[in-house]
Motif scaffolding. Sequence first.
Motif, PDB file in Angstrom:
ATOM      1  N   TYR A 125      41.278  44.727  39.938  1.00  0.00           N
ATOM      2  CA  TYR A 125      41.661  43.964  38.749  1.00  0.00           C
ATOM      3  C   TYR A 125      42.614  44.772  37.879  1.00  0.00           C
ATOM      4  O   TYR A 125      43.547  44.211  37.286  1.00  0.00           O
ATOM      5  N   SER A 203      36.526  40.890  34.167  1.00  0.00           N
ATOM      6  CA  SER A 203      36.539  40.834  35.629  1.00  0.00           C
ATOM      7  C   SER A 203      35.674  39.735  36.229  1.00  0.00           C
ATOM      8  O   SER A 203      35.702  39.537  37.449  1.00  0.00           O
ATOM      9  N   PRO A 206      37.853  36.685  37.947  1.00  0.00           N
ATOM     10  CA  PRO A 206      38.460  37.113  39.208  1.00  0.00           C
ATOM     11  C   PRO A 206      37.436  37.352  40.309  1.00  0.00           C
ATOM     12  O   PRO A 206      37.690  37.033  41.479  1.00  0.00           O
ATOM     13  N   ILE A 246      36.568  44.635  42.666  1.00  0.00           N
ATOM     14  CA  ILE A 246      36.574  44.122  41.281  1.00  0.00           C
ATOM     15  C   ILE A 246      35.212  44.332  40.637  1.00  0.00           C
ATOM     16  O   ILE A 246      35.113  44.873  39.538  1.00  0.00           O
TER      17      ILE A 246
END
Length: 652
Positions: A125, A203, A206, A246
Amino acid sequence: FLVILGLLLFVTGIGITPIENLGGPPVPYFEWQILLVLLIIGIAACLSRTRFGIKKNWAPLLIYVLTVFIWCSQPINPGFTATPPRAPNFEIYPFSDPLFYAQYAQSALTGNGFYWPEIPSRPFYDALLTWFHLLGNQSYPRVIFIQSLLLAFFPVILYLLGKEIGGWPLGVGLSLLTIFRDVNSNNAVLLANNVTNSKLFLSELPTALFISLAMLLLLFFWWRSIHRPVWLSALIGGVIGVAVLIRLQSVVFIFVAIAMTFFMFSDRKQWLINTLLLVTGLGVVVAPWFARNYLAAGGFVLDNPLSQTMTMARRWSGSWGNEILPRLPGENDAQYSNRLTQMSIKSFLQHPGFILRTTAYHFVDNTITSLLAFPVRDELRSPTELFLPQHAFWDLPFTSERVSRLVINIIFFALGLSAAWRRLGLIGFFPLCLGIAYNLWTSLFFSSGARFIVPIDWSFHLYQFFGILLLCGFLLSFTKIGKESLYYWFPIPKRVDAFSPSPPSYSRRNLIGIFLVLLVLGGFTPCTESVFPQKYPPKPQEEILEQIGVTAEPGEIALYGRAIYPRYYAAGDGEPETAKLGYEVSETPRLVFYLTGSAHYLVIFNLDSPPEYFPNVSDVYMVGEQINGYFSPRVVFVTKGGRAETYEIAGP
C-alpha cells in the motif's frame, strides 16, 4: 445451532460484557438504503422480462462507473485521520496511521526508499500511495481521486462474487450497499475516529479489494471452471500475497483455502498440485520483499515490528497503552522482531488463561459487529436521522440487554447461510470460513470492531442480504417472479461436497506467463522504493549553513530536505484526542512538519504566529538543536517555485 451459540454467549457473557479495549461498532447501512436497493432489484427483475431490460454483461461496467461517480462526488470530510485545514496552507493532511504510510511514500519520492533500511508497515500500500502522490501532484483531493479509481473495483468484485453464490440480485444488492457504505463512512468521520473509507490513506479497503478478488478467482474460475487451467491456482496465491503485503492477517486465506479444498477434492493428487501452486504463487509475490528486508535488516521479517509484533507483545503482557518497547543497542529490525515474538510466547506461557479469554472476547466482538452493519439502533432522536444520523447507532459495550436487537440480523444471516449451503454445499461456506479465520487472527492482537473488520465483514453481509432477498421471495411467493426466485435459491438439494472435476489443463506457456506476472507484482514494491533518483543527497554542514545565511551556534546542527504536511498550532491548540509529540494540545505556539530526504525528522518550530509562506513539499534548510524525538530549529529557510522565505525565532 446459532440459537445455541447465542445462549452460550448470553450465559457466559463473552464478547457482550465490557472489557478494556473492546472494539467499537461498525459503520452501518441505513434503512432507506436497504429498501432502495431492494426496490432497484425489483425494478430490474421486472424490466428483465421486457425489451427495456439491461444486459447483465454490462452490469460490472455500470457498477464501476456508478461507484466512481458517487464516491468522487462526495466531499472529503476531515476528521482524526485526515485533519481539518490549518494554517499556513489550509489543506487536508493525513494523520495517525495514514500519516505513517504517507511518510513512506514521500520518502520514496525523494529517492531515499521507504526510510531505508527501516521495515515499513503495509509495504504494498505504501508503494501504491507513492505512485498516487506522483500522479496526483501531491494534492490530497487528486491523490484520493486516483485511489478511488482503484478501490471502485471492490463493489464490482462483490457483484461478481454475489452473482456466483446467489445470482445477480445478490450481486447487485451487495455492490450497491458497499457503495452506500463508503458514503456513510465518509460522514461517520465526524462522529468517530476509528473508521475507514476511500478518502483516507488506510489499508482496510485495499485489503478487502484483493481478498475479495482472490475469493472470486477461487470460486468462479477455479472450482466452477470445466477445464480448469492449473495456472489459476498460482494466480490466486499471488493475489493473496499482495493482500498479505498490505495486511499480514490476509495470510489466513491460504490456510482456509487448503483446508476447504481438501474436503472438496476427492482426487488427492489434484488437490496437492493445486495446493503447491497456491503456496508457490504466494511465495513468488512475497519473496522479493523478504529479500529486500533481509538486506536491510539482516534477517527475515515481513512487516514493521512496531505494527503488529510489538502490539501483541505489549498487550499480551497486560499493557493497553501505546508505549514503545525500546530496541536494545545495535539491535536490527529482524532481531527486534524476534525478541518481541519471544516476549509474546513468554507472556502466553505465564498467563494463558488471560490471553485466551481476552482473545475470545475480541473474536466474539468481531463476529457480532460484523453482523451489525445492518442497522441496530438504540434510539431515533429525530426523523431526519433516518437519512443523516447525528450520533452512533449504539455505544460500547454491546451488552446482553441489546442481544434481542441482534436477533433479526441473525435470522437474515441464517437464511442466507442455508441458501448458500443448499445451492453450493461446502463452497457456499467458504466466505464464512474466511471471515471467521480472519477475525480470529485479528483477535489474537486484542483488536476488534470498527475498521478492523472491514477487510472481511462483507463475507457476513453477503449472507445477511441473501437472507433478506429470501424473505422477500417468500413474501412475494404468490407472484411468478417470487416463485422463480425461490426455486432458484432453494433448489432440490444437490450439493457437491467432494468432486473430481475434469483434469486441470496444463500449458507451459501460460504457467510461465503467470509467474512472470507474479514476479512483476512481487517486484512492484521494492522497485518503487528504488526507482526514484535521490533529490536530497547528504551535504556538508557549511554548504547548508551558506544557503541559510547564518552561523551555527554551539550544539546546533544544520539539516535540509523536503518539508511535508506543515500544520500550525496556536497556544492552547492541538489535535483532539491524541498525545502524539508536537500534535497534542500545548500552550506553546508551534509549526509542526516532517522533514524527509537524506535525513528524517519530526520538526517542531516554535513560532509565535503562523508563517505567511510555507507550502507543502517545499525545500527547507534549517539550523537548530536535535532533541529527543524531534528537531527544534532556530532558523528555517523555505523555498519552492522560485519564492523563498526565512523564519527565525526571536532571541530572549
